[in-house]
Design an enzyme around this catalytic site. Structure first.
Site, PDB file in Angstrom:
ATOM      1  N   HIS A   1       0.875  -1.180   0.000  1.00 20.06           N
ATOM      2  CA  HIS A   1       0.000   0.000   0.000  1.00 20.06           C
ATOM      3  C   HIS A   1       0.916   1.236   0.000  1.00 20.06           C
ATOM      4  O   HIS A   1       2.030   1.199   0.539  1.00 20.06           O
ATOM      5  CB  HIS A   1      -0.829  -0.053   1.285  1.00 20.06           C
ATOM      6  CG  HIS A   1      -1.905   0.974   1.394  1.00 20.06           C
ATOM      7  ND1 HIS A   1      -1.651   2.280   1.738  1.00 20.06           N
ATOM      8  CD2 HIS A   1      -3.253   0.881   1.243  1.00 20.06           C
ATOM      9  CE1 HIS A   1      -2.803   2.942   1.786  1.00 20.06           C
ATOM     10  NE2 HIS A   1      -3.787   2.124   1.481  1.00 20.06           N
TER      11      HIS A   1
ATOM     12  N   ASP B   1       3.647  -4.464   8.188  1.00 21.20           N
ATOM     13  CA  ASP B   1       2.399  -3.708   8.050  1.00 21.20           C
ATOM     14  C   ASP B   1       1.244  -4.704   8.184  1.00 21.20           C
ATOM     15  O   ASP B   1       0.935  -5.442   7.249  1.00 21.20           O
ATOM     16  CB  ASP B   1       2.390  -3.013   6.682  1.00 21.20           C
ATOM     17  CG  ASP B   1       1.058  -2.333   6.397  1.00 21.20           C
ATOM     18  OD1 ASP B   1       0.158  -2.382   7.258  1.00 21.20           O
ATOM     19  OD2 ASP B   1       0.916  -1.771   5.287  1.00 21.20           O
TER      20      ASP B   1
ATOM     21  N   GLN C   1      -3.944  -5.050   7.143  1.00 24.01           N
ATOM     22  CA  GLN C   1      -4.974  -5.976   6.644  1.00 24.01           C
ATOM     23  C   GLN C   1      -5.038  -7.265   7.456  1.00 24.01           C
ATOM     24  O   GLN C   1      -6.105  -7.813   7.663  1.00 24.01           O
ATOM     25  CB  GLN C   1      -4.719  -6.321   5.168  1.00 24.01           C
ATOM     26  CG  GLN C   1      -4.955  -5.169   4.208  1.00 24.01           C
ATOM     27  CD  GLN C   1      -6.411  -4.685   4.190  1.00 24.01           C
ATOM     28  OE1 GLN C   1      -7.341  -5.421   4.487  1.00 24.01           O
ATOM     29  NE2 GLN C   1      -6.596  -3.415   3.863  1.00 24.01           N
TER      30      GLN C   1
ATOM     31  N   LYS D   1      -9.913  -0.714  10.849  1.00 30.14           N
ATOM     32  CA  LYS D   1     -10.032  -1.941  10.045  1.00 30.14           C
ATOM     33  C   LYS D   1     -10.287  -3.166  10.930  1.00 30.14           C
ATOM     34  O   LYS D   1     -10.517  -4.252  10.424  1.00 30.14           O
ATOM     35  CB  LYS D   1      -8.764  -2.155   9.226  1.00 30.14           C
ATOM     36  CG  LYS D   1      -8.567  -1.096   8.131  1.00 30.14           C
ATOM     37  CD  LYS D   1      -7.451  -1.491   7.202  1.00 30.14           C
ATOM     38  CE  LYS D   1      -6.845  -0.334   6.475  1.00 30.14           C
ATOM     39  NZ  LYS D   1      -7.602   0.089   5.294  1.00 30.14           N
TER      40      LYS D   1
ATOM     41  N   CYS E   1      -4.650   2.388  -3.802  1.00 29.40           N
ATOM     42  CA  CYS E   1      -3.416   2.895  -3.151  1.00 29.40           C
ATOM     43  C   CYS E   1      -2.238   1.948  -3.362  1.00 29.40           C
ATOM     44  O   CYS E   1      -1.414   1.744  -2.467  1.00 29.40           O
ATOM     45  CB  CYS E   1      -3.625   3.146  -1.658  1.00 29.40           C
ATOM     46  SG  CYS E   1      -4.843   4.401  -1.319  1.00 29.40           S
TER      47      CYS E   1
HETATM   48  N1  PLP Z   1      -1.380  -0.835   4.756  1.00 30.87           N
HETATM   49  C1  PLP Z   1      -2.305  -1.560   4.129  1.00 30.87           C
HETATM   50  C2  PLP Z   1      -1.954  -2.937   3.655  1.00 30.87           C
HETATM   51  C3  PLP Z   1      -3.584  -1.041   3.927  1.00 30.87           C
HETATM   52  O1  PLP Z   1      -4.508  -1.774   3.292  1.00 30.87           O
HETATM   53  C4  PLP Z   1      -3.876   0.260   4.385  1.00 30.87           C
HETATM   54  C5  PLP Z   1      -5.199   0.851   4.147  1.00 30.87           C
HETATM   55  O2  PLP Z   1      -5.978   0.402   3.360  1.00 30.87           O
HETATM   56  C6  PLP Z   1      -2.869   0.957   5.053  1.00 30.87           C
HETATM   57  C7  PLP Z   1      -1.644   0.394   5.218  1.00 30.87           C
HETATM   58  C8  PLP Z   1      -3.117   2.326   5.570  1.00 30.87           C
HETATM   59  O3  PLP Z   1      -4.061   2.300   6.594  1.00 30.87           O
HETATM   60  P1  PLP Z   1      -4.606   3.668   7.179  1.00 30.87           P
HETATM   61  O4  PLP Z   1      -5.220   4.425   6.046  1.00 30.87           O
HETATM   62  O5  PLP Z   1      -5.576   3.236   8.221  1.00 30.87           O
HETATM   63  O6  PLP Z   1      -3.429   4.370   7.757  1.00 30.87           O
END
Ligand code: PLP
Length: 420
Positions: A137, A214, A217, A240, A378
């Site tokens: 992402h 990270d 998900q 999430k 993204c």
């Molecule tokens: N990392 C992953 C794999 C994501 O899917 C997302 C958001 O969809 C993020 C990071 C970023 O999350 P946030 O927008 O809650 O900071």
């Protein structure tokens, strides 16, 4: 009950997973959208909230609200206690050793920025290497691009096969004596691919490389145990995991956090300030400048406890069955291509349709009450990797049903026939 639902939810006539009971916990699922019952398949973007979260936040606002870590009056003490309870709940949720290894941030994005701009700025030199995967992402790409721009670091990309399987051999070949960071998603928000992260960490640590995971998900779909994984840093977002937006969590090993400089400066993160000097507090306060997300922390405790108390294995099995069922249904359409069919994947099905823009598809099926995500998700480097600009994504939560998928598939077929 839908046939598939019935088959899945009962074994020897005993109910093993009651999705309707779960659905009753989420008030929004009773809503109509465009005069149709809501079919919410955009859980990877943000999940809906159970009543326990809504009520806990409501109660905190009505009865226990004040700023935290400042006052010494009753309400301030009560709010501070709730806030620190959340830290402890996060420690349990991630099986961290110490609660001071839990830092509250705004979201996963801020957690990654925090580490890149403190640990990264302090430890990376010109030509040092950072390994990311092609399916990251943007939240786990742009902060490392900052280090490329500001420190001259080099970003290298771990690839995936055609079906979205992470290529562990290729990853290992990327490692050189200059590799200082491996930062990977545990589960892709597009392909659903779950990376063999424990193995990745083991390999990286053999080379003394710091690993950031990270878990934005994965945290909602599987249990994430930072001690078992041996992750150096790991993050997730409250919104999430059925909790509120505005709060995220960064886990960092104590030995790393103790040696990090602050990220943001302000109230609550100092030890002492004079006109010509400042010293900083210890972790976690060193990284929590200013008034934090007080009520959101209460909501996060409620969300995590909701998950901790539920049968996470049964939920994972249910979500996995939904994913396989959706893939099976979509495979019947020769005008549609699924992206990411690897065996080890979470509750996400992304796809493109010949000749149709994902935005058009999403807009049309919205009329049937079906919410999916469409766009680059993204993940522009991944889109470039596949030679496309956008996809549609259906993503599942614990409350989704096989019937949801039938409605979605029917709406999709209608949309295709409309445009063709
Ligand atoms: N990392 C992953 C794999 C994501 O899917 C997302 C958001 O969809 C993020 C990071 C970023 O999350 P946030 O927008 O809650 O900071």
């Amino acid at each position: 009950m839908h046939n598939t639902e019935q088959k899945f939810h009962t074994k020897n006539n005993v109910c093993v997973f009651d999705v309707n009971r779960i659905r009753n916990d989420f008030p929004i699922l009773c809503c109509n959208v465009n005069d149709k019952p809501l079919v919410y398949l955009d859980n990877a973007a943000s999940a809906q909230k159970p009543s326990v979260v809504i009520e806990a936040m409501n109660y905190a606002l009505r009865h226990e609200y004040s700023n935290v870590h400042r006052g010494i009056h009753y309400l301030s003490n009560a709010a501070t206690q709730r806030f620190e309870d959340t830290r402890e709940t996060c420690r349990v949720f991630l099986n961290a050793r110490h609660s001071d290894e839990i830092i509250f941030t705004k979201n996963a994005t801020e957690a990654i920025n925090l580490v890149a701009l403190t640990w990264g700025m302090n430890n990376l030199q010109q030509d040092d290497e950072i390994i990311l995967s092609i399916m990251e992402h943007h939240a786990n790409i742009v902060p490392w691009h900052f280090l490329r721009e500001r420190k001259g670091a080099i970003i290298k990309w771990a690839l995936v096969d055609d079906d979205g399987t992470f290529d562990l051999d290729q990853f290992e070949k990327l490692i050189t004596p200059r590799t200082k960071v491996v930062s990977l998603t545990h589960m892709s928000n597009v392909l659903g691919t779950v990376i063999p992260i424990k193995e990745v960490i083991r390999i990286a640590h053999q080379h003394n490389i710091m690993v950031f995971v990270d878990a934005a998900q994965s945290a909602v779909h599987m249990s994430v145990d930072v001690r078992d994984l041996d992750a150096d840093f790991l993050c997730f977002s409250g919104h999430k995991v059925y909790g509120p937006s505005g709060i995220g969590v960064l886990y960092g090993k104590r030995e790393f956090l103790n040696n990090l400089p602050p990220f943001l400066g302000g109230g609550a993160m100092i030890e002492n300030v004079t006109t010509d000097n400042v010293t900083y507090g210890p972790p976690p306060s060193r990284f929590e400048a200013g008034t934090p997300a007080i009520v959101e922390a209460v909501g996060l405790t409620a969300a995590l406890n909701y998950m901790i108390k539920s049968d996470r294995q049964a939920i994972a099995t249910h979500e996995n069955s939904l994913t396989l069922y959706a893939q099976e249904q979509l495979k019947a359409f020769n005008w549609l291509r699924i992206h990411g069919t690897t065996r080890n994947k979470g509750g996400i099905v992304s796809f493109t349709v010949d000749g149709l823009h994902p935005h058009d598809i999403s807009m049309v099926i919205d009329r049937s009450g079906v919410a999916i995500r469409a766009g680059h998700l993204c993940t522009q480097p991944l889109m470039q990797h596949y030679g496309i600009t956008a996809m549609c994504r259906a993503s599942f939560g614990m409350y989704n049903t096989f019937r949801d998928i039938d409605i979605f598939v029917e709406a999709l077929e209608k949309a295709y026939n409309l445009f063709k």
